[in-house]
Scaffold this active site. Structure first.
Site, PDB file in Angstrom:
ATOM      1  CD  GLU A  40      -2.974   1.092   2.284  1.00  0.00           C
ATOM      2  OE1 GLU A  40      -3.175   0.017   2.882  1.00  0.00           O
ATOM      3  OE2 GLU A  40      -3.580   2.140   2.536  1.00  0.00           O
TER       4      GLU A  40
ATOM      5  CG  ASP B 130       1.372 -16.517  11.954  1.00  0.00           C
ATOM      6  OD1 ASP B 130       0.525 -15.832  11.345  1.00  0.00           O
ATOM      7  OD2 ASP B 130       1.189 -17.689  12.289  1.00  0.00           O
TER       8      ASP B 130
HETATM    9  P1  NDP Z   1       9.428 -23.051  16.282  1.00  0.00           P
HETATM   10  O1  NDP Z   1       8.698 -24.320  16.118  1.00  0.00           O
HETATM   11  O2  NDP Z   1      10.435 -22.712  15.255  1.00  0.00           O
HETATM   12  O3  NDP Z   1      10.062 -23.064  17.756  1.00  0.00           O
HETATM   13  C1  NDP Z   1      10.951 -22.103  18.213  1.00  0.00           C
HETATM   14  C2  NDP Z   1      12.371 -22.553  17.922  1.00  0.00           C
HETATM   15  O4  NDP Z   1      13.270 -21.543  18.346  1.00  0.00           O
HETATM   16  C3  NDP Z   1      12.704 -23.814  18.696  1.00  0.00           C
HETATM   17  O5  NDP Z   1      13.356 -24.706  17.827  1.00  0.00           O
HETATM   18  C4  NDP Z   1      13.658 -23.332  19.751  1.00  0.00           C
HETATM   19  O6  NDP Z   1      14.665 -24.253  20.048  1.00  0.00           O
HETATM   20  C5  NDP Z   1      14.304 -22.154  19.090  1.00  0.00           C
HETATM   21  N1  NDP Z   1      14.872 -21.180  20.036  1.00  0.00           N
HETATM   22  C6  NDP Z   1      16.164 -20.780  20.029  1.00  0.00           C
HETATM   23  N2  NDP Z   1      16.373 -19.885  20.991  1.00  0.00           N
HETATM   24  C7  NDP Z   1      15.209 -19.695  21.634  1.00  0.00           C
HETATM   25  C8  NDP Z   1      14.810 -18.871  22.727  1.00  0.00           C
HETATM   26  N3  NDP Z   1      15.665 -18.049  23.356  1.00  0.00           N
HETATM   27  N4  NDP Z   1      13.524 -18.906  23.127  1.00  0.00           N
HETATM   28  C9  NDP Z   1      12.637 -19.723  22.495  1.00  0.00           C
HETATM   29  N5  NDP Z   1      12.953 -20.532  21.467  1.00  0.00           N
HETATM   30  C10 NDP Z   1      14.238 -20.527  21.035  1.00  0.00           C
HETATM   31  O7  NDP Z   1       8.448 -21.820  16.317  1.00  0.00           O
HETATM   32  P2  NDP Z   1       7.281 -21.457  17.321  1.00  0.00           P
HETATM   33  O8  NDP Z   1       7.006 -22.514  18.324  1.00  0.00           O
HETATM   34  O9  NDP Z   1       7.616 -20.097  17.822  1.00  0.00           O
HETATM   35  O10 NDP Z   1       6.017 -21.404  16.356  1.00  0.00           O
HETATM   36  C11 NDP Z   1       5.894 -20.364  15.435  1.00  0.00           C
HETATM   37  C12 NDP Z   1       5.483 -20.911  14.087  1.00  0.00           C
HETATM   38  O11 NDP Z   1       4.311 -21.703  14.235  1.00  0.00           O
HETATM   39  C13 NDP Z   1       5.132 -19.827  13.120  1.00  0.00           C
HETATM   40  O12 NDP Z   1       5.734 -20.137  11.881  1.00  0.00           O
HETATM   41  C14 NDP Z   1       3.616 -19.914  13.018  1.00  0.00           C
HETATM   42  O13 NDP Z   1       3.158 -19.445  11.767  1.00  0.00           O
HETATM   43  C15 NDP Z   1       3.372 -21.385  13.192  1.00  0.00           C
HETATM   44  N6  NDP Z   1       2.066 -21.832  13.663  1.00  0.00           N
HETATM   45  C16 NDP Z   1       1.090 -20.976  14.086  1.00  0.00           C
HETATM   46  C17 NDP Z   1      -0.113 -21.443  14.552  1.00  0.00           C
HETATM   47  C18 NDP Z   1      -1.111 -20.461  15.062  1.00  0.00           C
HETATM   48  O14 NDP Z   1      -0.799 -19.291  15.193  1.00  0.00           O
HETATM   49  N7  NDP Z   1      -2.352 -20.866  15.386  1.00  0.00           N
HETATM   50  C19 NDP Z   1      -0.408 -22.880  14.583  1.00  0.00           C
HETATM   51  C20 NDP Z   1       0.712 -23.699  14.185  1.00  0.00           C
HETATM   52  C21 NDP Z   1       1.895 -23.187  13.738  1.00  0.00           C
HETATM   53  P3  NDP Z   1      14.356 -25.585  20.892  1.00  0.00           P
HETATM   54  O15 NDP Z   1      13.697 -26.507  19.943  1.00  0.00           O
HETATM   55  O16 NDP Z   1      15.704 -26.040  21.295  1.00  0.00           O
HETATM   56  O17 NDP Z   1      13.481 -25.199  22.031  1.00  0.00           O
END
Ligand code: NDP
Length: 427
Positions: free
Chosen positions: A82, A283
């Site tokens: 936009e 997101d």
């Molecule tokens: P991820 O699944 O990527 O999880 C976060 C990742 O970040 C983990 O692998 C974690 O490592 C890593 N990490 C590294 N440093 C940190 C820190 N300091 N704090 C927290 N995590 C850390 O993403 P999210 O769980 O955040 O989920 C977001 C995604 O899910 C988006 O793409 C979204 O679009 C999607 N989504 C959204 C839904 C909704 O909104 N209803 C439903 C389903 C999916 P470790 O594994 O070691 O913990």
């Protein structure tokens, strides 16, 4: 302040803009190189992000300048289709910077997970059982994603909600789990935890699990921005600072009282918020869904921001909304332009990113309301829209600017006029 480098920034060529950002030490030479390359995803990455990937869909990324938040200056990446959004954010940020900028307050970053149970035979007994075994529920949730606990987060509380049966729906017993997701948006972390505790909740309640998923109504992850604008910065043409302030306050009151206006008022706020959320690889549907639910929290859909008169006569603005963004995870860590956005912004964590986004929302709202209660929205908007019309009419290269300039002077700024002006200019 880096403002010294940004005089007439919008008039500079792309290379001059990059040069100014380099001189202001906002960009590095690696960033300059990144901007020179075609900023597309590799085929492999694009293919791994979505299913049935065919091509890529480009949107421009612009930069809003002069934003001061909690005494720190930011150059803010904004992705939007936009016209006028980046310009409006920049001009409001510049004006409010003269009054000290924005202040923000960010709550703890907790997401809510839901497990919905149906056909619970005795909901009073089930609720007692859930309360009695709260520690076990939290332990099981945390065991499902121990790394978040190691980082200082994890599940820390539960709440139980009984949704009574109506003619349209049966009774549901819903368990909410509060989870500190640290630097992530947390959807996957929360969903993993909820699915892990579901069988145990069935055991405790003797009910049947319908679903286990996070709630996007992120009421435990709120961001607030405030600003104070003195009257000398509000004067506009024949209108005094007092008049602009009072009209702007009335505009906010109108949006508080009338849902038809509130939706447009909030859409203007989301113009800025979505653009930064998108640039940061987050997101934006989650932010949109949560923001609009929060706007209706009183039972009526209302304006998300408030504008009031301070004791000394200044204009006071405030905006609060849920801001469940992440600094890591999802596509943020793999998308090269999202990574560039983080470098351009210079934010160090999710809370700081929340502060910038909510401030841009308030800046955008200020710009829109100020225009609406003074010269009207179309003057600035259509000026920028002229370029899009010129391109739609078939103008390319230097013809775009030439046709857009003539269009701004024309009595009817539309596609027909743009086509006629292009024909006239070329012949
Ligand atoms: P991820 O699944 O990527 O999880 C976060 C990742 O970040 C983990 O692998 C974690 O490592 C890593 N990490 C590294 N440093 C940190 C820190 N300091 N704090 C927290 N995590 C850390 O993403 P999210 O769980 O955040 O989920 C977001 C995604 O899910 C988006 O793409 C979204 O679009 C999607 N989504 C959204 C839904 C909704 O909104 N209803 C439903 C389903 C999916 P470790 O594994 O070691 O913990």
């Amino acid at each position: 302040m880096a403002a010294a480098y940004f005089s007439k920034f919008y008039k500079k060529s792309k290379q001059e803009k990059v040069q100014a950002l380099l001189e202001a030490q906002i960009l590095t030479s690696e960033d300059e190189q990144f901007l020179k390359e075609t900023p597309l995803l590799s085929d492999g990455l694009a293919n791994s992000m979505v299913e049935n990937q065919l091509t890529q869909y480009a949107l421009p990324l612009g930069v809003a300048l002069n934003l001061i938040v909690d005494d720190k200056e930011y150059a803010v990446p904004m992705v939007t289709e936009e016209p006028s959004v980046v310009a409006a954010a920049s001009s409001a940020a510049k004006l409010i910077a003269q009054a000290g900028g924005f202040e923000t307050c960010i709550t703890k970053r907790r997401m809510i997970g839901q497990v919905a149970l149906k056909a619970v035979p005795d909901t009073t007994h089930a609720q007692k059982q859930l309360k009695l075994h709260k520690k076990d529920i939290l332990n099981k949730a945390n065991q499902a994603h121990p790394s978040i606990v190691k980082r200082g987060g994890g599940a820390d509380d539960i709440a139980i909600r009984l949704i009574e049966a109506t003619e349209e729906s049966p009774e549901f017993l819903v368990v909410h789990v509060y989870i500190d997701v640290q630097e992530a948006m947390g959807a996957n972390i929360v969903n993993t935890m909820m699915e892990a505790i579901a069988p145990y909740l069935e055991l405790l309640t003797e009910g049947k699990v319908l679903m286990s998923i996070l709630s996007n109504y992120a009421t435990e992850c709120l961001a607030t921005a405030t600003c104070r604008v003195p009257l000398n910065l509000l004067k506009r043409g024949d209108l005094s600072g007092e008049a602009v302030r009072d009209r702007l306050i009335e505009a906010a009151q109108f949006a508080y009282a009338d849902p038809y206006r509130a939706v447009t008022h909030n859409k203007g706020i989301m113009n800025g918020i979505d653009a930064v959320v998108l640039a940061s690889g987050n997101d934006w549907r989650a932010i949109e869904a949560s923001a609009h639910a929060y706007a209706a929290k009183s039972g009526q859909y209302r304006a998300l921001s408030t504008w009031k008169k301070a004791d000394n006569g200044d204009l006071l603005g405030s905006l609060t909304l849920p801001m469940p963004i992440g600094f890591v995870g999802g596509s943020i860590s793999i998308h090269p332009t999202a990574q560039f956005s983080q470098r351009l912004l210079g934010v160090k964590n999710a809370k700081e990113l929340e502060s910038v986004i909510v401030s841009i929302g308030l800046a955008q709202n200020f710009s829109a309301l100020k225009a609406l209660v003074t010269e009207g929205i179309q003057k600035g908007h259509m000026g920028l829209h002229a370029k899009s019309l010129a391109i739609s009419a078939g103008a390319t290269d230097h013809w775009i600017e030439a046709v857009a300039d003539e269009l701004k002077k024309a009595p009817h700024m539309n596609l027909e006029t743009a086509k006629a002006l292009l024909d006239k200019a070329k012949n």
